[in-house]
Each structure stands twice: as C-alpha cells, then as structure tokens.
Design a protein around this motif. Structure first.
Motif, PDB file in Angstrom:
ATOM      1  N   PRO A  70      55.567  65.919  46.275  1.00 25.56           N
ATOM      2  CA  PRO A  70      54.414  65.551  46.522  1.00 25.56           C
ATOM      3  C   PRO A  70      53.878  66.489  44.512  1.00 25.56           C
ATOM      4  O   PRO A  70      52.948  65.065  44.839  1.00 25.56           O
ATOM      5  N   GLU A  71      54.620  66.405  44.269  1.00 26.78           N
ATOM      6  CA  GLU A  71      54.419  66.358  42.204  1.00 26.78           C
ATOM      7  C   GLU A  71      54.824  65.395  41.977  1.00 26.78           C
ATOM      8  O   GLU A  71      53.341  64.733  40.962  1.00 26.78           O
ATOM      9  N   ASP A  75      50.005  58.701  41.473  1.00 35.54           N
ATOM     10  CA  ASP A  75      48.838  58.369  41.075  1.00 35.54           C
ATOM     11  C   ASP A  75      47.674  58.441  39.969  1.00 35.54           C
ATOM     12  O   ASP A  75      47.269  58.147  39.774  1.00 35.54           O
ATOM     13  N   ARG A  76      47.864  59.813  39.394  1.00 35.37           N
ATOM     14  CA  ARG A  76      47.353  59.904  37.880  1.00 35.37           C
ATOM     15  C   ARG A  76      47.465  58.712  36.759  1.00 35.37           C
ATOM     16  O   ARG A  76      46.603  58.025  36.401  1.00 35.37           O
ATOM     17  N   LYS A 116      55.430  71.138  36.120  1.00 40.21           N
ATOM     18  CA  LYS A 116      54.878  71.569  37.275  1.00 40.21           C
ATOM     19  C   LYS A 116      55.514  73.591  36.119  1.00 40.21           C
ATOM     20  O   LYS A 116      54.341  74.394  37.112  1.00 40.21           O
ATOM     21  N   LYS A 175      45.566  55.152  38.601  1.00 34.70           N
ATOM     22  CA  LYS A 175      44.122  55.563  38.160  1.00 34.70           C
ATOM     23  C   LYS A 175      44.299  55.675  37.041  1.00 34.70           C
ATOM     24  O   LYS A 175      42.852  54.710  35.759  1.00 34.70           O
ATOM     25  N   LEU A 183      54.927  62.571  43.228  1.00 37.20           N
ATOM     26  CA  LEU A 183      53.246  61.375  43.015  1.00 37.20           C
ATOM     27  C   LEU A 183      51.545  61.468  43.255  1.00 37.20           C
ATOM     28  O   LEU A 183      51.521  60.426  43.103  1.00 37.20           O
ATOM     29  N   ASP A 184      51.535  62.963  42.716  1.00 31.96           N
ATOM     30  CA  ASP A 184      50.641  63.315  42.417  1.00 31.96           C
ATOM     31  C   ASP A 184      50.985  62.351  40.772  1.00 31.96           C
ATOM     32  O   ASP A 184      49.165  61.358  40.346  1.00 31.96           O
ATOM     33  N   LEU A 185      51.601  62.627  40.156  1.00 34.88           N
ATOM     34  CA  LEU A 185      51.693  62.180  39.027  1.00 34.88           C
ATOM     35  C   LEU A 185      51.383  60.541  38.579  1.00 34.88           C
ATOM     36  O   LEU A 185      51.074  59.788  37.889  1.00 34.88           O
ATOM     37  N   ALA A 217      57.414  65.392  36.327  1.00 40.55           N
ATOM     38  CA  ALA A 217      56.953  65.952  37.010  1.00 40.55           C
ATOM     39  C   ALA A 217      57.801  67.673  37.439  1.00 40.55           C
ATOM     40  O   ALA A 217      56.198  68.726  37.522  1.00 40.55           O
ATOM     41  N   SER A 231      54.715  57.768  51.653  1.00 41.47           N
ATOM     42  CA  SER A 231      53.159  57.631  50.690  1.00 41.47           C
ATOM     43  C   SER A 231      52.679  56.636  50.173  1.00 41.47           C
ATOM     44  O   SER A 231      53.087  56.002  51.533  1.00 41.47           O
TER      45      SER A 231
END
Length: 470
Positions: free
Chosen positions: A120-121, A127-128, A221, A131, A123-125, A217, A202
């Motif tokens: 999860p961490e 995504d950032r 964290k 963007k 995939l969040d990175l 990531a 994902s």
C-alpha cells in the motif's frame, strides 16, 4: 570532538548534525533474501551496527531501520529452479540471515520491514509520482510503471553522472519505456511465467514492486520524509541509491541528509559473490573461528576500505583478539572478580571513532591499553588494573566485541558451566603431567603436553602454577 562522516553525496567529511537534536534516524538497505549469506554480505551489517552503537554511546536516541527484499526477479527464478514457493525460499533465507547476524552480535534493528508487507505504501508513492509528472504507466499492456528520468533534472546527482552516459536500466522489457534509462516502479504480472502468489492488485493491473521503490516507501513510513543517514554497500550507489533519491525527491520528500557506503570484502580482487563461485558462507567460516573473532576481523578494517579476504588474515586477527581476551581473563583472576563494565573510554579512542568511525585506530588504542594492563598485572596495583581492564571492556563494547556480552554465549567465554567442566578436565591432565615430571617420566609428560596442545589448549607455566587458555 563532533562525529564527522564521509558523505558519499558530497564526497566530503562532514560534521554530523541531526535533523532533530539528540535523535538519529538511520536506514540501511538489507539483503535480497535469495540465498545463504556469506562473509561479504554481513560486512555492511557489522559496519552500520558499529555506527549505531557509537551514536548511542554518544547520547543519541537511534531509530535504526534495515529492510529485507523478499520479492524479486532472482527470488522467483531460484525458487522455480528449486521447485518450491518463492515465499518459502525467501522465508528460509531470511531466517539464515538472522542466524548469521546473531552469530556475530549484530543488534536487531528497531524494525526490519519487508517489501511484501508495504505494497500500500509503495502504490501510494507511485501514485504521487504519476500525479507529479515523474512516472507513467507503460502503454504496451505489460502493467509496468516507470520513473521518467528525463523529467527529473537532478537525476544522477548522487553518483555525479549524466543521463546520456548511463547504461539502460535492465530491469524490464525496454519496449514500454520512454527512455531506456527509465526504471521500474511496478512490474506487471507475467501470468505465463510467474506464480499468482507473486502479484498484488493495483490500479495498473496485478503485479509487484520494483526494487528501488520499496526502500523509498519503507524509509518514509518509519523515518519520515526526511531523515539523517542512509547506508549500504558501495555497490548499491548506482543504480539503487541513485534511483531511491531521485524518486523520493521527485515526490517532494527531502530523503537522506547523509549517504554512507561500506566497501567490499573481495577474493582475488573481485567482489565476493555467488556468481564468482568464491562465496564463503558464514556457518562454514565459523567452523574455523568464533563469531567474536570474525567480527573483530571485520571491525579492524575501516568501513570504506576494501578487504581482501584470506583465512590466514582471519586467523591472525583471531589470535590478535585472543591476546585482548586473555588479558581480561588474567585481570579478572588477579582481581578475584569479574572486570567491571562501564569503564572510561580513552580520549584517543573517542577521537578515532569521531573521525569517520576510524575503527583501525580505535583497535590500536585498545591494544595500547592492553599493553599497559599487562604491566599492571605484575605491578600489583588492583585499583589501576581494574580501571584499565574496565576501559578495555568499554571500548570493546562499542565495537560489539565485549567477551562478557551475553549475546556471545558459549562462543566467547561466558558459559560458566562449560568452562567449569573443561577446567576440571584440563587441570586433571595438568596434574598428571606434573606427577610425570616429578617422577622424571619425560616421555609421559611430553605425551600429555601434546594431548593438551592437540585439543587447542595453550598452557602457560607461571609462578603460581600452570594457566590454560583456548
């Protein structure tokens, strides 16, 4: 004196100034758990364990994170070759690594995160980064996601390279890349050749993390967007650490303030590795020397110095450490009690450690203090002897080499029950040898002496009677 460290990023020795006073956050890249660890693998762990111990002794509250890569191309290939699940291979090799590090008294990290536990961490990175315009999903249907190196002008600053001079990133099929140097953040699942267990859902399709993104990531964290020290082997500078820094800073995370890299242990001038066929597994090496002696061998070299491994050098280092150890044993016997812990550190030792962890000079200081202690043994000054021996113990403890540390167990000289049994057996032989000498039965006395020597025991005749040591 302030601790000064050689920062790989600036190529300068800099004063260590933590982001938060009195605290230090360290992230060290651990191993990809694909095979049993060899001596070259564990050097990095020993070097950064010494850094951690020195920072702690200097009054810092240290948060020490060392990761494990437990999903990777190599793990998938090796597990397939061995006919077992990849997660079983990774788990077994992780346990082997833990046993190896325990055997040389490397402290457990504050936390040891694994890549598979942080999807999860990751995939969040990713995504950032997408963007922010620094990453993109491949358009070839592979499900891969890449970091766009051309979008980040500072790419190459850690290793001072230009993008044009870099080799293509060989971590994925280049057909889906905008630039061959772009590196994988997410690897789409190859259903024809990879097990379903090696894929996570994902937004880009099922797949798994790329190698570099996992460390960014996990560091973020557990240490925050900015932290003090990032460490690892010199072979990780490029592409791994270069890519870590680029993707983290492109996501607006300041990342590491200092970069530290330890040099290799080599054999025949080449990096020790499985592919060279010259790896020396830790359990095999420990059949010839004790764990405390192997650690002394590693600590005696500066962390930035390449070490050419040989058993001759290792055994010489073991003898050198035994001289220190024997002094502490004789001091305890003379004092009639255990040498106290918590002794004062010599100013020269502190100066050496503050000078970019100058362990060779620090070890030389310990030998100097032991030589002074040997004189005190004959001078008969108990107070001076106690202070001297306590200082030796304190300096050894900083290096993770205190023989009385319970972590060494029976591999040192801390197993009182075993020592008592051996002492009774050896003393029985020594008494028999003494009777033979009194009876002038020199052949029997020599035979007993040879029997004791063959067992690896050294006997020293002293005015108060014979003394033995392993």
């Amino acid at each position: 004196m302030t601790l000064r460290l050689h920062d790989t990023a600036t190529r300068e020795v800099r004063d260590f100034v933590p982001l938060e006073e009195g605290k230090a956050g360290i992230y060290v890249c651990g191993l990809t758990v694909q095979s049993e660890p060899h001596v070259g693998h564990v050097r990095s762990a020993v070097n950064f364990d010494v850094l951690r111990r020195w920072l702690t002794a200097s009054g810092y509250q240290v948060t020490f994170i060392r990761n494990v890569t437990d999903i990777d191309d190599k793990i998938l290939v090796k597990s397939a070759e061995q006919g077992r699940p990849w997660f079983n291979l990774a788990y077994d090799m992780h346990r082997e690594l833990t046993r190896a590090l325990d055997s040389i008294n490397v402290l457990p990290p504050t936390y040891e995160p694994a890549a598979t536990g942080h999807v999860p961490e990751i995939l969040d990175l990713i995504d950032r980064l997408i963007k922010a315009g620094h990453a993109y999903a491949a358009e070839d249907g592979s499900g891969d996601v890449y970091f766009d190196v051309r979008s980040w002008p500072q790419y190459g600053e850690l290793t001072r390279q230009r993008v044009e001079d870099m080799e293509p990133a060989g971590d994925a099929d280049p057909r889906g890349k905008r630039d061959p140097r772009d590196f994988a953040l997410w690897k789409g699942w190859k259903k024809d050749s990879e097990p379903a267990t090696a894929a996570w859902p994902s937004p880009y399709g099922p797949g798994r993390p790329g190698w570099h993104i996992e460390c960014s990531a996990m560091a973020g964290k557990y240490l925050g967007k900015a932290f003090d020290i990032h460490g690892g082997g010199v072979d990780l500078r490029f592409p791994h650490h270069e890519n870590e820094q680029a993707q983290s800073r492109a996501a607006d995370d300041p990342f590491a303030s200092y970069w530290l890299h330890n040099a290799w242990i080599t054999t025949a001038g080449e990096k020790m590795s499985k592919s060279l066929g010259n790896s020396l597994l830790v359990p095999e090496v420990l059949k010839r020397v004790r764990g405390i002696e192997l650690r002394f061998y590693m600590v005696s070299a500066h962390y930035r110095s390449h070490v050419e491994f040989s058993f001759e050098a290792l055994e010489e280092a073991a003898k050198s450490f035994q001289r220190i150890e024997n002094y502490l044993a004789r001091a305890a016997e003379a004092l009639g009690r255990e040498v106290p812990s918590g002794g004062a550190l010599c100013a020269e030792f502190t100066e050496a450690m503050d000078d970019d962890l100058g362990t060779p000079a620090a070890v030389a200081v310990i030998h100097d203090v032991v030589r002074e202690g040997n004189k005190l043994l004959t001078d008969g000054d108990p107070e001076a002897l106690s202070g001297n021996a306590a200082s030796v113990r304190a300096m050894l403890a900083i290096l993770g080499l205190d023989p009385a540390d319970p972590a060494w167990g029976a591999t040192s000289r801390g197993d009182d029950k075993l020592t008592g049994v051996v002492d009774a057996l050896v003393r029985g032989l020594l008494e028999e040898r003494e009777r033979a000498r009194l009876e002038k039965d020199w052949a029997r006395a020599d035979a007993i002496r040879d029997q004791i020597k063959a067992a690896g025991i050294e006997v020293e005749d002293t005015p108060t009677g014979p003394k033995w040591s392993v």
